[in-house]
Write a protein that holds these residues in place. Structure first.
Motif, mmCIF file in Angstrom:
data_model
loop_
_atom_site.group_PDB
_atom_site.id
_atom_site.type_symbol
_atom_site.label_atom_id
_atom_site.label_comp_id
_atom_site.label_asym_id
_atom_site.label_seq_id
_atom_site.Cartn_x
_atom_site.Cartn_y
_atom_site.Cartn_z
ATOM 1 N N GLY A 101 -16.622 -17.678 -73.322
ATOM 2 C CA GLY A 101 -17.241 -18.628 -74.246
ATOM 3 C C GLY A 101 -16.721 -20.041 -74.089
ATOM 4 N N ILE A 102 -16.385 -20.429 -72.844
ATOM 5 C CA ILE A 102 -15.895 -21.793 -72.594
ATOM 6 C C ILE A 102 -16.886 -22.596 -71.749
ATOM 7 N N GLY A 103 -18.107 -22.068 -71.583
ATOM 8 C CA GLY A 103 -19.097 -22.771 -70.777
ATOM 9 C C GLY A 103 -18.881 -22.549 -69.294
ATOM 10 N N GLU A 104 -19.680 -23.239 -68.494
ATOM 11 C CA GLU A 104 -19.566 -23.139 -67.031
ATOM 12 C C GLU A 104 -18.807 -24.345 -66.504
ATOM 13 N N ILE A 105 -17.534 -24.133 -66.163
ATOM 14 C CA ILE A 105 -16.676 -25.224 -65.693
ATOM 15 C C ILE A 105 -16.994 -25.522 -64.235
ATOM 16 N N LYS A 106 -17.489 -26.707 -63.992
ATOM 17 C CA LYS A 106 -17.879 -27.115 -62.646
ATOM 18 C C LYS A 106 -16.720 -27.721 -61.860
ATOM 19 N N ASP A 107 -15.972 -28.592 -62.514
ATOM 20 C CA ASP A 107 -14.883 -29.293 -61.828
ATOM 21 C C ASP A 107 -13.744 -29.555 -62.803
ATOM 22 N N ILE A 108 -12.578 -29.769 -62.236
ATOM 23 C CA ILE A 108 -11.398 -30.194 -62.998
ATOM 24 C C ILE A 108 -10.924 -31.517 -62.408
ATOM 25 N N ARG A 109 -10.848 -32.507 -63.261
ATOM 26 C CA ARG A 109 -10.373 -33.831 -62.831
ATOM 27 C C ARG A 109 -9.078 -34.159 -63.570
ATOM 28 N N LEU A 110 -8.160 -34.796 -62.849
ATOM 29 C CA LEU A 110 -6.884 -35.217 -63.428
ATOM 30 C C LEU A 110 -6.720 -36.722 -63.280
ATOM 31 N N VAL A 111 -6.042 -37.314 -64.239
ATOM 32 C CA VAL A 111 -5.639 -38.720 -64.139
ATOM 33 C C VAL A 111 -4.122 -38.755 -64.248
ATOM 34 N N GLY A 112 -3.476 -39.213 -63.172
ATOM 35 C CA GLY A 112 -2.014 -39.301 -63.147
ATOM 36 C C GLY A 112 -1.553 -40.715 -63.447
ATOM 37 N N ILE A 113 -0.599 -40.843 -64.328
ATOM 38 C CA ILE A 113 -0.051 -42.144 -64.720
ATOM 39 C C ILE A 113 1.436 -42.153 -64.390
ATOM 40 N N HIS A 114 1.866 -43.171 -63.679
ATOM 41 C CA HIS A 114 3.291 -43.321 -63.385
ATOM 42 C C HIS A 114 3.678 -44.782 -63.455
ATOM 43 N N LEU B 285 -6.084 -34.245 -68.403
ATOM 44 C CA LEU B 285 -7.054 -33.374 -67.727
ATOM 45 C C LEU B 285 -8.436 -33.552 -68.334
ATOM 46 N N GLN B 286 -9.439 -33.589 -67.478
ATOM 47 C CA GLN B 286 -10.837 -33.693 -67.900
ATOM 48 C C GLN B 286 -11.632 -32.556 -67.252
ATOM 49 N N LEU B 287 -12.287 -31.761 -68.086
ATOM 50 C CA LEU B 287 -13.105 -30.656 -67.594
ATOM 51 C C LEU B 287 -14.567 -31.068 -67.563
ATOM 52 N N ASP B 288 -15.227 -30.818 -66.421
ATOM 53 C CA ASP B 288 -16.668 -31.020 -66.304
ATOM 54 C C ASP B 288 -17.347 -29.683 -66.590
ATOM 55 N N ILE B 289 -17.949 -29.561 -67.766
ATOM 56 C CA ILE B 289 -18.543 -28.298 -68.208
ATOM 57 C C ILE B 289 -20.052 -28.473 -68.348
ATOM 58 N N ASN C 113 -27.078 -19.140 -71.537
ATOM 59 C CA ASN C 113 -26.395 -17.841 -71.624
ATOM 60 C C ASN C 113 -24.874 -17.937 -71.517
ATOM 61 N N ASN C 114 -24.359 -19.167 -71.469
ATOM 62 C CA ASN C 114 -22.899 -19.361 -71.386
ATOM 63 C C ASN C 114 -22.523 -20.664 -72.077
ATOM 64 N N GLN C 115 -22.690 -20.689 -73.387
ATOM 65 C CA GLN C 115 -22.400 -21.887 -74.155
ATOM 66 C C GLN C 115 -20.947 -21.883 -74.633
ATOM 67 N N ILE C 116 -20.469 -23.079 -74.986
ATOM 68 C CA ILE C 116 -19.115 -23.203 -75.518
ATOM 69 C C ILE C 116 -19.121 -22.753 -76.974
ATOM 70 N N LYS C 117 -18.282 -21.771 -77.277
ATOM 71 C CA LYS C 117 -18.209 -21.265 -78.639
ATOM 72 C C LYS C 117 -17.344 -22.181 -79.500
ATOM 73 N N GLU C 118 -17.479 -22.010 -80.801
ATOM 74 C CA GLU C 118 -16.680 -22.795 -81.734
ATOM 75 C C GLU C 118 -15.202 -22.420 -81.594
ATOM 76 N N ASN C 119 -14.335 -23.457 -81.619
ATOM 77 C CA ASN C 119 -12.876 -23.278 -81.457
ATOM 78 C C ASN C 119 -12.529 -22.591 -80.132
ATOM 79 N N ALA C 120 -13.313 -22.898 -79.106
ATOM 80 C CA ALA C 120 -13.059 -22.294 -77.793
ATOM 81 C C ALA C 120 -11.733 -22.795 -77.225
ATOM 82 N N GLU C 121 -11.077 -21.918 -76.493
ATOM 83 C CA GLU C 121 -9.794 -22.247 -75.879
ATOM 84 C C GLU C 121 -9.815 -21.848 -74.420
ATOM 85 N N VAL C 122 -9.470 -22.788 -73.553
ATOM 86 C CA VAL C 122 -9.393 -22.493 -72.136
ATOM 87 C C VAL C 122 -7.944 -22.166 -71.796
#
Length: 541
Positions: free
Chosen positions: A212-225, A114-118, A123-132
């Protein structure tokens, strides 16, 4: 004085056997390089932002990103503000596979990262040790018009590791963080045609969830099979090699049981190596085409672990049984110092695999690397296994050095023998050393091809011919170890020829005193090869 086939076979026949094995080895590499496609395929997926304004989220309806029943969607997060859409109402939907395509059981497994586009906001920065924290639902169906059936529903936490390379100033707002990819999901079978992921990012300021996880714009996935074409080639190889190794194993043990003496430790270990190779060859993967067996990846890891543990143990025992200064032979207890690290390392890797793929049997989104405790535990298992592997190779190198040194010392007595007998023993020693070098070459080939497959692009082009390097690595190395085990059981099976009876001492040009010196302490010693007996003579003296 009967020995093994390798010691009684003529040089011409031995070269023919070696040439045949080399031809099969080349074929194994060519099958993967020229016939099979690449082992795996990676497909990128961009999630679609659906709007779910119902009060009872994720329980009554699945949101499709496209198709006749597609969801109400928005292009970007900015569009949600004027429409008064809250973060809890946005669902990131991903359909697997892409439109007009189907998944197949021949793909064997699915692995997703998973890749997050943040975007950066003052006023909405990623905090230290942030967890989504993601609320993920997975469903499947086998018909485009059928209802979705839930397969898994889990809360999936992932720690963010992001950096912002530009200065954190107003003019840089909107630029994206550089974030590490996150492990997302792994499924050990692909039993259905279509899969659907609905991902939510629920926000709860009181419980500090997704704050405190920033502004998530998109979620991208890469599937491997795994590629279906590679799977078919792989299954065909296993189906061909299984009876080959099984037949030679039965033939080898039949020859052992025909001897007047009981089997010695070295013969038992070679037979056990054949059993472990047969176990890894049995093509039970054929059943995964018709059955939803998600445990096949874990089962495959266990089979490989058993084989490699047996192979490493064989090398130690093979060297130890040919050490001339070793008095306690033919007893597995005498090798506890060398075999112990193999057992400990194998056990650590088994526990690590059970903590990862074992848990994924019930929760495909689980990863041991997503928590600090899990990461430390996994690293501890890997470090202990690595230390055991280093200790093993130190023991092995020392024993190989001892074997070669002792055999070289024994060669000093050869000039005193008659010419025919000296040539006979020189041939035995040369063949023993040659087998040791072949063993080292097989191990080196495994490491070299693994490195090459990792650093290359996956394929080479020579004119109009494309060679799949990664596929050639898998089929070639797999074929190589099968041929290695085949050669061991064939060449180290007891020979029906009798060197001491076929030719008289006079024919060999052996004087009675020399014959007495060589046989008085050897003829009552049972062993699989003449080198084995010769080295034992030195130990007893």
């Amino acid at each position: 004085m009967a020995g093994a086939i390798i010691e009684n076979m003529s040089t011409k026949k031995l070269c023919i056997v070696g040439g045949i094995l080399l031809v099969f080895q080349i074929i194994a590499f060519l099958v993967g390089g020229l016939i099979a496609p690449g082992p795996t395929t990676a497909v990128s997926y961009m999630s679609v932002k659906c709007v779910d304004v119902r009060k009872n989220h994720h329980k009554t309806k699945w949101l499709m990103p496209w198709g006749p029943n597609q969801c109400d969607k928005i292009r970007d997060i900015e569009e949600a503000i004027p429409r008064e859409i809250e973060a809890n109402d946005i669902v990131f939907s991903v359909h697997i596979p892409l439109p007009s395509m189907e998944m197949s059981p021949w793909f064997q497994f699915m692995l997703f990262i998973l890749q997050l586009d943040i975007a950066f906001k003052l006023n909405n920065q990623i905090k230290e040790n942030a967890e989504v924290s993601m609320d993920v639902s997975l469903a499947y169906r086998d018909d485009m018009f059928a209802e979705w059936t839930e397969m898994a529903h889990e809360r999936v936490p992932r720690k963010l590791k992001c950096t912002f390379t530009s200065p954190k100033t107003p003019e840089h707002e909107g630029r994206y963080y550089e974030c590490d990819v996150l492990p997302f999901m792994e499924i050990g079978s692909v039993a259905h045609k279509y899969y659907l992921l609905n991902i939510r990012l629920p926000v709860n300021e009181k419980k500090k969830i997704n704050v405190g996880i920033g502004e998530i714009k998109d979620i991208r996935l890469v599937g491997i099979h795994q590629n279906g074409g590679f799977t078919k080639v792989w299954f065909a190889m296993k189906t061909f090699l299984t009876p080959s190794i099984f037949i030679i194993m039965v033939w080898y043990w039949r020859r052992i049981t025909m001897m007047s003496r009981p089997p010695v430790l070295l013969e038992k270990v070679i037979f056990a190596l054949g059993i472990s190779m047969t176990f890894i060859n049995i093509p039970v993967e054929w059943f995964s085409i018709g059955f939803d067996w998600t445990w096949m990846l874990l089962f495959g890891d266990i089979r490989q672990g058993i084989f490699y543990a047996m192979l490493l143990s064989f090398w130690i025992i093979f060297c130890g049984e040919h050490m001339m200064d070793q008095h306690e032979r033919n007893h597995i207890a005498g090798y506890w110092k060398q075999v112990g690290p193999i057992a400990v390392g194998s056990f650590c890797l088994f526990i690590f695999d059970m903590c990862e793929r074992g848990v994924q049997l019930t929760n495909p989104f689980y990863s041991i690397w997503t928590t600090d405790v899990g990461t430390e535990l996994a690293m501890a298992f890997i470090i202990v296994a690595g230390i055991c592997l280093c200790l093993y190779f130190l023991f092995l190198c020392f024993m190989v050095f001892q074997v070669f040194r002792n055999i070289s010392g024994k060669q000093s007595s050869l000039p005193a023998m008659s010419k025919v007998r000296r040539l006979h023993y020189e041939g035995l020693i040369f063949r023993f050393k040659f087998l040791m070098l072949i063993t080292l070459a097989c191990a080196a080939m495994t490491v070299i091809f693994f490195i090459v497959s990792q650093v290359t692009e996956g394929h080479w082009k020579w004119g109009g011919v494309t060679v799949q390097v990664s596929s050639a690595f898998f089929t070639g190395i797999y074929g190589m170890w099968n041929l290695y085990v085949f050669a061991l059981m064939f060449l180290y099976a007891p020979s029906h020829k009798n060197y001491g009876e076929d030719q008289s001492n006079g024919d060999l040009g052996v004087h009675s005193g020399e014959e007495l010196q060589l046989t008085t302490t050897i003829t009552h010693v049972d062993g699989p090869t003449e080198i084995y007996k010769l080295t034992r003579k030195e130990a007893q003296e």
